[in-house]
Write an enzyme that holds these catalytic residues in place. Structure first.
Site, PDB file in Angstrom:
ATOM      1  N   SER A 139      -2.460  -1.790   2.341  1.00 31.08           N
ATOM      2  CA  SER A 139      -3.025  -0.930   1.298  1.00 31.08           C
ATOM      3  C   SER A 139      -4.212  -1.603   0.626  1.00 31.08           C
ATOM      4  O   SER A 139      -4.260  -2.841   0.531  1.00 31.08           O
ATOM      5  CB  SER A 139      -1.951  -0.652   0.246  1.00 31.08           C
ATOM      6  OG  SER A 139      -2.526  -0.146  -0.928  1.00 31.08           O
ATOM      7  N   TYR A 164       4.047  -3.109  -5.852  1.00 32.10           N
ATOM      8  CA  TYR A 164       3.680  -2.408  -4.613  1.00 32.10           C
ATOM      9  C   TYR A 164       2.659  -3.233  -3.827  1.00 32.10           C
ATOM     10  O   TYR A 164       2.824  -3.477  -2.624  1.00 32.10           O
ATOM     11  CB  TYR A 164       3.119  -1.024  -4.950  1.00 32.10           C
ATOM     12  CG  TYR A 164       2.512  -0.316  -3.752  1.00 32.10           C
ATOM     13  CD1 TYR A 164       3.309   0.066  -2.681  1.00 32.10           C
ATOM     14  CD2 TYR A 164       1.146  -0.042  -3.689  1.00 32.10           C
ATOM     15  CE1 TYR A 164       2.750   0.705  -1.570  1.00 32.10           C
ATOM     16  CE2 TYR A 164       0.588   0.594  -2.590  1.00 32.10           C
ATOM     17  CZ  TYR A 164       1.398   0.960  -1.540  1.00 32.10           C
ATOM     18  OH  TYR A 164       0.850   1.576  -0.441  1.00 32.10           O
TER      19      TYR A 164
END
Length: 350
Positions: A139, A164
């Site tokens: 990501s 995350y």
């Protein structure tokens, strides 16, 4: 780079009912000759399950050799059973607990899916003799509050600003270790703010739309001074399909041990858009598609607020390595992508 032919291969895709994975599976079923596509999804209710069911219906209607397994990535037995039954040659791990904000309130979900789940995939790949390539989602959030733009995969990314992001950086480290130890060709893809039809309702464009339709006020963070490298889902899928076909080459080092066949790429549009401009285009396209009325008083429904924890002011992808190695650069214009989203929204929600 080792060229990989996708025709007649068994391809295992995790998170198959998810936004990116369902679009990838659809593309593989429609375009890859003789492909056997095996999907895994736990169908959790992190967001509206009816959207996941809509995506799965499209997959069932596509024809081709499609096998969906309902199960959890974090269950080692499930993963081992899939590998022993299907022996996938290409594995694309797109299942993950997504979202920066949710990682602040529900950290357990991230450890389970993003760390234990990914470990289960790596372990299964380690023993799969037919495996040719592991591709997995990282990501853009791994860049944290990196000051240098555009973000390059050569940048140091050791300062995540959310759990995350930390789990995604951990995936890259784990893949590197397995590539080195067991000579597993692996490629990580850092996706930048993906959007499009049947996307994730927790993403800004979708959440904004839901609120505007209900006449609620939308909050625009950092007083509208955020920039995001919005990337249309078809561009992401095109990038994934190209990367699947080119695995990092296996080589032996001077010490007689494997040089890790490991790579990481950014996939982004390389055009950071100001959040206020983005919201203006979204509003125009929602009116055009008939989702909002012509005379919608937009100013009355927006509020500029401060930055929130875990967020970053800008995301901006340097995609030159992707262009160099795979001859591809995402290029869908924001207005075109949001138009397709608005038309889908109108159709789906009536």
């Amino acid at each position: 780079m080792e060229r990989i032919e996708l025709d007649n291969k068994t391809i295992f895709v995790t998170g198959a009912a998810g936004f990116i994975a369902s679009n990838l599976c659809l593309r593989l079923l429609k375009e890859v000759k003789g492909a056997r596509v095996v999907g895994l999804d736990n169908m959790n209710d992190y967001y509206d399950v009816s959207i996941k069911e809509y995506r799965l219906k499209q997959l069932e209607a596509a024809g081709g050799d499609w096998n969906l397994i309902k199960g959890d990535l974090s269950d080692k037995q499930t993963i081992d059973d899939i590998f022993s039954q299907y022996h996938p040659q290409i594995v694309v791990n797109l299942a993950a607990q997504a979202g920066v904000r949710y990682s602040i309130t529900n950290p357990d979900a991230y450890l389970k899916s993003n760390l234990i789940g990914f470990y289960n995939i790596l372990e299964a790949c380690r023993y799969e003799e037919r495996l040719e390539h592991l591709v997995y989602a990282s990501s853009s959030s791994v860049y944290g509050s990196n000051k240098k733009v555009p973000y390059s995969t050569d940048d140091k990314v050791d300062n995540p600003v959310s759990l995350y992001a930390a789990t995604k950086k951990s995936n890259e480290l784990m893949a590197h270790a397995y590539s080195k130890l067991y000579n597993i060709p692996s490629t990580g893809l850092r996706f930048f703010t993906v959007y499009g039809p049947a996307g994730r309702p927790d993403m800004a464009y979708f959440g904004f739309t839901n609120k505007l339709v209900k006449g609620e006020t939308i909050k625009i963070f950092n007083y509208g001074n955020c920039k995001r490298d919005f990337t249309y889902v078809d561009d992401i899928v095109e990038g994934v399909v190209r990367v699947m076909q080119g695995a990092p080459e296996k080589k032996t080092g001077e010490d007689g041990l494997p040089v890790p066949p490991y790579a990481v790429y950014n996939i982004g549009n390389s055009v950071p858009e100001n959040l206020l401009d983005f919201v203006t285009i979204l509003q125009e396209e929602l009116i055009r598609a008939g989702v909002l009325p012509e005379d919608y008083d937009f100013e009355a429904h927006k509020e500029l607020v401060a930055m929130q924890p875990g967020d970053v002011p800008v995301t901006y992808a340097d995609t030159s390595p992707l262009e160099r190695d795979y001859g591809f650069k995402p290029n869908t214009q924001l207005r075109e992508g949001l138009r397709r989203f608005a038309e889908w929204y109108k159709e789906f929600y009536g």
